[in-house]
Each structure stands twice: as structure tokens, then as C-alpha cells.
Design a protein around this motif. Structure first.
Motif, PDB file in Angstrom:
ATOM      1  N   HIS A   6      -1.396  21.096 -23.054  1.00 36.03           N
ATOM      2  CA  HIS A   6      -0.398  21.634 -22.681  1.00 36.03           C
ATOM      3  C   HIS A   6       0.322  23.073 -23.138  1.00 36.03           C
ATOM      4  O   HIS A   6       0.715  23.662 -23.904  1.00 36.03           O
ATOM      5  N   GLU A   7      -0.813  23.825 -22.163  1.00 31.94           N
ATOM      6  CA  GLU A   7      -0.852  25.364 -22.476  1.00 31.94           C
ATOM      7  C   GLU A   7       0.579  25.968 -21.972  1.00 31.94           C
ATOM      8  O   GLU A   7       0.962  26.916 -22.402  1.00 31.94           O
ATOM      9  N   THR A   8       1.391  25.234 -21.114  1.00 28.71           N
ATOM     10  CA  THR A   8       2.476  25.899 -20.685  1.00 28.71           C
ATOM     11  C   THR A   8       3.542  25.703 -21.650  1.00 28.71           C
ATOM     12  O   THR A   8       4.898  25.897 -21.431  1.00 28.71           O
ATOM     13  N   GLY A   9       3.540  24.918 -22.476  1.00 26.73           N
ATOM     14  CA  GLY A   9       4.482  24.495 -23.717  1.00 26.73           C
ATOM     15  C   GLY A   9       4.392  22.906 -24.290  1.00 26.73           C
ATOM     16  O   GLY A   9       3.608  22.310 -23.409  1.00 26.73           O
ATOM     17  N   PRO A  10       5.230  22.702 -25.143  1.00 26.30           N
ATOM     18  CA  PRO A  10       5.070  21.470 -25.794  1.00 26.30           C
ATOM     19  C   PRO A  10       5.594  20.550 -24.919  1.00 26.30           C
ATOM     20  O   PRO A  10       6.531  20.521 -24.023  1.00 26.30           O
ATOM     21  N   PRO A  11       5.189  19.065 -24.747  1.00 25.88           N
ATOM     22  CA  PRO A  11       5.623  18.000 -23.942  1.00 25.88           C
ATOM     23  C   PRO A  11       6.970  17.640 -24.266  1.00 25.88           C
ATOM     24  O   PRO A  11       7.356  17.743 -25.574  1.00 25.88           O
ATOM     25  N   ASP A  12       7.672  17.202 -23.597  1.00 30.41           N
ATOM     26  CA  ASP A  12       9.302  16.499 -23.876  1.00 30.41           C
ATOM     27  C   ASP A  12       9.014  15.298 -24.620  1.00 30.41           C
ATOM     28  O   ASP A  12       8.599  14.117 -24.078  1.00 30.41           O
ATOM     29  N   LEU A  13       9.191  15.045 -26.040  1.00 36.88           N
ATOM     30  CA  LEU A  13       8.769  13.935 -26.835  1.00 36.88           C
ATOM     31  C   LEU A  13       9.820  12.863 -26.570  1.00 36.88           C
ATOM     32  O   LEU A  13       9.459  11.762 -26.944  1.00 36.88           O
ATOM     33  N   THR A  14      10.899  13.104 -25.646  1.00 37.15           N
ATOM     34  CA  THR A  14      11.991  12.046 -25.637  1.00 37.15           C
ATOM     35  C   THR A  14      11.758  11.169 -24.482  1.00 37.15           C
ATOM     36  O   THR A  14      12.413  10.276 -24.009  1.00 37.15           O
ATOM     37  N   THR A  15      10.679  11.582 -23.650  1.00 35.46           N
ATOM     38  CA  THR A  15       9.996  10.791 -22.432  1.00 35.46           C
ATOM     39  C   THR A  15       8.816  10.145 -22.847  1.00 35.46           C
ATOM     40  O   THR A  15       8.256  10.409 -23.368  1.00 35.46           O
ATOM     41  N   PRO A  16       8.774   9.004 -21.840  1.00 34.72           N
ATOM     42  CA  PRO A  16       7.523   8.179 -22.232  1.00 34.72           C
ATOM     43  C   PRO A  16       6.326   9.189 -21.695  1.00 34.72           C
ATOM     44  O   PRO A  16       5.462   9.004 -22.544  1.00 34.72           O
ATOM     45  N   GLU A  17       6.350   9.622 -20.591  1.00 30.85           N
ATOM     46  CA  GLU A  17       5.248  10.656 -20.220  1.00 30.85           C
ATOM     47  C   GLU A  17       5.080  11.561 -21.321  1.00 30.85           C
ATOM     48  O   GLU A  17       3.755  11.858 -21.595  1.00 30.85           O
ATOM     49  N   GLY A  18       6.082  12.441 -21.794  1.00 32.10           N
ATOM     50  CA  GLY A  18       5.886  13.520 -22.743  1.00 32.10           C
ATOM     51  C   GLY A  18       5.150  13.034 -23.908  1.00 32.10           C
ATOM     52  O   GLY A  18       4.335  13.449 -24.706  1.00 32.10           O
ATOM     53  N   PHE A  19       5.728  11.838 -24.656  1.00 34.16           N
ATOM     54  CA  PHE A  19       5.282  11.434 -25.667  1.00 34.16           C
ATOM     55  C   PHE A  19       3.941  10.875 -25.519  1.00 34.16           C
ATOM     56  O   PHE A  19       3.027  10.885 -26.609  1.00 34.16           O
ATOM     57  N   GLY A  20       3.461  10.161 -24.431  1.00 32.78           N
ATOM     58  CA  GLY A  20       2.170   9.654 -24.097  1.00 32.78           C
ATOM     59  C   GLY A  20       1.160  10.840 -24.160  1.00 32.78           C
ATOM     60  O   GLY A  20       0.003  10.819 -24.806  1.00 32.78           O
TER      61      GLY A  20
END
Length: 190
Positions: A6-20
Motif C-alpha cells: 500500500h504505497e498510496t497510504g495505509p489500508p482501511d483496517l475497519t473493512t474486511p478488504e483493508g484488514f485482509g
């Protein structure tokens, strides 16, 4: 060293895709953190799962502006391992916990045993530095082994950067010299 995707920023940890995605980026670091501290592959798998479960449960509280996500994750990992070491895991609840988890197959066990064997050199060093106090060891492990900055280690430990730097200095000095760390020295960094 693994570089997150994730070079464009951290993933959204509150979504299943982001946490995955967060899990995929950091699982190897957490497995390394855990296998340097335990030798049983089943326990290593359980503790790693517990770390990510705790991270998932507290994902809404994570603030990326406060530091690297890996520092937050290592803070959780340290708490999970400390809880285990203190015996906070309830033995009476073990059958209930196990019923929700799949058993490890031979391939999983072999992979974890291989990882544990690879970390054996660290365990040998850990035995040699066992005379260090827990606060000194924790600071040293986070900075030297887990490659956090002193600021990130301070956040994971819940202390100031100055405290981490003092602990690192004293730990390194104690590992170089024959004199053990005294109680008065330990009290100075608490």
C-alpha cells in the motif's frame, strides 16, 4: 524485509478488504515476532491468530497518524504474549477455544517447525541475555530484532523515546560487559 503493498497510504483496517491486505502485509513479521519467543508450533499459530484477532477488534481505535501500523501491531503482540505468559489464558475455556479453530495439518506444523528452527539462533542469544531485565529486553528486541525505530518502540511499550534510548544503551552495555544490571539501574529506567 517485506515492503507493504500500500504505497498510496495505509489500508482501511475497519473493512474486511483493508484488514485482509493489512494481514497479508504483516503476518510474516508477526510470525517472526512470535516464533522468536515460543518454540511450540501450535502455540505459535494460536498466538499469531490471537494477535490478529485483537488487532481486528481494536482496528477502529488505530490512528495511522500516531505511527507505523507495525508498531501498533507489535504492541498488541507484546500484550498477547504477556497475557499468555502471565497465565491469563483460561485453561477451562480451552475446549471452547479449540472448537472454533481448525487443527494444524502436517504441512502447517512442518512450516512452523521450520520457522522455529530458523529462529533457534535468536533463542540461543536470548538465553545469553536472559540476565537483562524485562524492560531492557523488550526495548532491545523491538529495536534490534523487530526493526522498529526508538519512537515506534516507545509507542509499542507505552513509554517515552528517552526511556527507550536509555534502556537500549543499558541493555547493550550489559551484553558487552560481565557486570549484571543492578536493581538501582533498573529502577532508574522504569
Amino acid at each position: 524485509m517485506h515492503i507493504p503493498r500500500h504505497e498510496t497510504g495505509p489500508p482501511d483496517l475497519t473493512t474486511p478488504e483493508g484488514f485482509g491486505a493489512f494481514y497479508e502485509d504483516h503476518v510474516d513479521a508477526v510470525v517472526g515476532f512470535v516464533t522468536r519467543r515460543v518454540a511450540d508450533p501450535h502455540l505459535a499459530a494460536d498466538l499469531t491468530a490471537d494477535v490478529f484477532l485483537a488487532a481486528m477488534e481494536s482496528a477502529g481505535a488505530h490512528r495511522s497518524r500516531r505511527g507505523a501500523p507495525v508498531a501498533w501491531l507489535f504492541g498488541i503482540a507484546g500484550n498477547v504474549l504477556s497475557g499468555h505468559a502471565r497465565g491469563l489464558t483460561r485453561e477451562s475455556a480451552a475446549p471452547t477455544r479449540l472448537s472454533g479453530r481448525r487443527l494444524l495439518d502436517a504441512e502447517d506444523i512442518a512450516a512452523l517447525e521450520e520457522r522455529i528452527a530458523a529462529e533457534r539462533a535468536f533463542r540461543d542469544l536470548a538465553e545469553r541475555h536472559a540476565t537483562l531485565s524485562e524492560p531492557l529486553r523488550a526495548a532491545l528486541d523491538l529495536v534490534v530484532l523487530d526493526q522498529l525505530t526508538p519512537a515506534e518502540a516507545a509507542r509499542a511499550l507505552g513509554v517515552t523515546r528517552a526511556t527507550v534510548r536509555v534502556r537500549l544503551h543499558r541493555a547493550r552495555r550489559a551484553l558487552r560487559g560481565p557486570a549484571p544490571v543492578t536493581d538501582s539501574q533498573l529502577e532508574a529506567v522504569r
